[in-house]
Design an enzyme around this catalytic site. Structure first.
Site: not given
Ligand code: UT7
Length: 320
Positions: A111, A247, A277
């Site tokens: 990225c 980004h 992204n």
């Molecule tokens: O270019 C750089 C690339 N990297 C990035 O952009 C990553 C930066 N990070 C992020 O944007 C965030 O960390 C995410 C958007 C990826 C995740 O957000 P979060 O608030 O950290 O969520 P999480 O990973 O803690 O997931 C929370 C819950 C989980 O369920 P449980 O375990 O709490 O029951 C996931 O299984 O959300 C669930 N989950 C989803 N639910 C619905 C994960 N993906 C999805 C989804 N739809 N697509």
């Protein structure tokens, strides 16, 4: 010696896929995706390839810059999703636009790729090795996604952005860049694995896998630090900056950066709601959008900042 931007271009595949479209084929929702990331839609390739999108963005940038392709002496393409290991995407762009005098190469900094490409062009200008150079960030990330992993596949899209720069003594440019290879395993995607006459390994390739929270924390820490560095070097204050072009990974990352820089969110243009992204392509696609909307005037001070896989990060202070 510095560089000035002569023109920009971008291209997005025609097919637009909304969060609701995704919710029809996987266990996700518009509410989850948009509240966690700000993303509402992304463009996904059906027929376009990495090189075809790069060529389209390049042609638009040439028109905007009002130069002939033969005037380019270098083409740098940043991508992690090239069509071929060889020829490089940059060589395919050369062929597609008829830039017969250009030296062409690809670079991969995920990225941060476009930022590293721009920094490479600047170094070539300073060394007297380049006058008019094209930098492209382009990705077909849809082919690298694990479409069964809802935690990553909803975040990314396809597209290409391009800027043409010219060596210029009158403008000021400052850069910062860094890498943290020891954190590389938080965002990975496998290339072809060893499979030859001595080793048989037909296991499927590992697609994009990410520890989202680790990348999130890294981004929120590194963006203000890197931007402070270039502004200090340029002897320019945050208030003097018209736009911070970051980004486009997650709206919450951009909001956190704005807060830490103590600058209003209006100075941080956002298009991730429509493009998601696109890795190395986010910054040049957004820059082209801003350029075409007339948001930039000659002399405007702006900062570009990228961060991501590697891990890598980089910032550029420049004057429009
Ligand atoms: O270019 C750089 C690339 N990297 C990035 O952009 C990553 C930066 N990070 C992020 O944007 C965030 O960390 C995410 C958007 C990826 C995740 O957000 P979060 O608030 O950290 O969520 P999480 O990973 O803690 O997931 C929370 C819950 C989980 O369920 P449980 O375990 O709490 O029951 C996931 O299984 O959300 C669930 N989950 C989803 N639910 C619905 C994960 N993906 C999805 C989804 N739809 N697509």
């Amino acid at each position: 010696m510095a560089v000035k931007i002569l023109g920009t271009g971008s291209f997005l595949p025609e097919k637009r896929v909304t969060n609701d479209d995704l919710a029809q084929v996987m266990d996700t929702s518009d509410e989850w995706i948009s509240s966690r990331t700000g993303i509402r839609a992304r463009h996904i390739s059906v027929e376009e390839t990495t090189s075809s999108m790069a060529v389209k963005a390049a042609k638009i940038a040439l028109e905007d810059a009002k130069i002939a392709p033969e005037e380019l002496d270098h083409i740098f393409v940043a991508t992690l999703s090239a069509d071929h290991a060889t020829p490089s995407t940059a060589c395919q762009v050369q062929k597609g636009i008829g830039a017969e005098n250009a030296v062409c190469m690809d670079l991969n900094a995920a990225c941060s790729g476009f930022i590293f490409g721009l920094q490479t062009a600047l170094a070539y200008a300073k060394a007297g090795m380049g006058k008019k150079m094209m930098i492209i960030g382009v990705e077909t990330l849809s082919k690298l996604m694990d479409w069964k992993d809802r935690s990553t596949c909803v975040l990314f899209g396809d597209g290409a952005g391009c800027a043409i720069v010219e060596a210029d003594e009158t403008r000021k440019v400052m850069i910062d860049a860094g890498s943290k290879g020891n954190m590389g395993d938080v965002l990975t995607c496998e290339e072809r694995h060893l499979n030859n006459l001595l080793v048989k390994d037909d296991s499927p390739m590992q697609q994009v896998a990410m520890n989202g929270q680790a990348v999130f924390k890294f981004a929120v820490r590194i963006i203000p630090k890197s931007i402070h560095k270039v502004l200090e070097a340029a002897e320019v204050s945050e208030e003097e900056i018209k736009y911070f072009v970051l980004h486009q990974a997650n709206r919450r990352i951009i909001e956190a950066a704005a807060k830490r820089l103590k600058e209003p969110i209006e100075k941080f243009p956002i298009n991730l709601d429509q493009c998601a992204n696109t890795s190395s392509a986010t910054v040049p696609i957004l820059l082209d959008e801003m350029n075409k909307k007339g948001m930039l005037e000659p002399g405007d001070k702006i900062v570009l900042c990228g961060f991501g896989g590697g891990l890598t990060w980089g910032s550029v202070y420049l004057e429009w």
